[in-house]
Enzyme design. Sequence first.
Site: not given
Length: 336
Positions: A40, A145, A188, A231
């Site tokens: 900017v 976010d 978030g 697992k």
Amino acid sequence: MTFREDWLVQWERLIMTKKAIAVLTSGGDSPGMNAAARAVVRTAIFEGVRVFGIYNGYKGMLKDDIVELTTRSVSDIIQRGGTFLGTARSAEFETPEGRQKAYANLQKHGIEGLVIIGGDGSLRGGAKLSKETGISIVGLPGTIDNDVWGTDYTIGCDTAANTIVDSINKLRDTASAHRRIMVVEVMGHKSGWLAMMAGIAGGAEYVLVPEVKFNLNRLCEEIEEDYSHGKRYSLIVVAEGAGSALEIGKYIEEKTGIDTRVSVLGHVQRGGSPTVEDRMKASLLGEKAALAIISGESNVVFGYNQGRPVSINLFDAVDNTKTLNPELVRLARVLA
Ligand code: F6P
């Protein structure tokens, strides 16, 4: 959704209508804000327009913490997280009287247009300022976010997602070593976008987000089933808006009897040197914002839609809530 891509390519007809503009960062900082602010400043100066920095967000606008910037003011910052302008939340700016006081400070410096880099709350403040004073406002979605309506991308979300994935990679090692369940809480605000991006990229077994109902008992049954077939570990990403990872982890351990640990990543997600993606996109958006405000545009937010820069109506951006892409929700389930 009001996108206007056509005018982005018509800069050869750019007519300077502003002599002095300002830029500020507001709300939660994010990696890439510096790249955007730098673009900017340098774009305005390149076009022969004076540019002021407003330090510490709206609080600084109220305190007249406003300083004219030069090209050198934004040297050596593109690689830095955070924001050299500083940011702060301001209750006083939430009031019409506060906004009038802030506007008087802008007028004192002859500032005719304002680029606001921040999340939806900050952009909402800018929309109110524009409505009440008529000052030109252009917004850039600066938040990790990724929850600003109308844009697929917000400045900092890529770096934050990479930070989370780096943490997930490290947690996998120890989870596998101990055959543990790892629950990771990510930021978030009220959105699951960041959790979904990082959860999918990090290969999490589950991604719990506020937008999608989940059943913890069924999740526990699935994990027990997986463990019974050998697992070694399970990794669950929880968006802070979906619940407390500490409580969820405690529930899972009690329900399954499997050793479970919880990591709340917190503000480490907000820091770090911005990725190339954030630096590039923030720089392009910063240039677009400066050219737009200089040429008399107002009440637009620049973002990305399907990889292309677009301008979104500011009031649409703040009045609508960005929904979570259902394709990502499905993908997270399929790939788990
Ligand atoms: O909006 C960005 C954000 O990092 C959110 O994800 C988080 O909930 C919030 O800011 C934290 O705010 P603060 O830095 O004021 O604690």
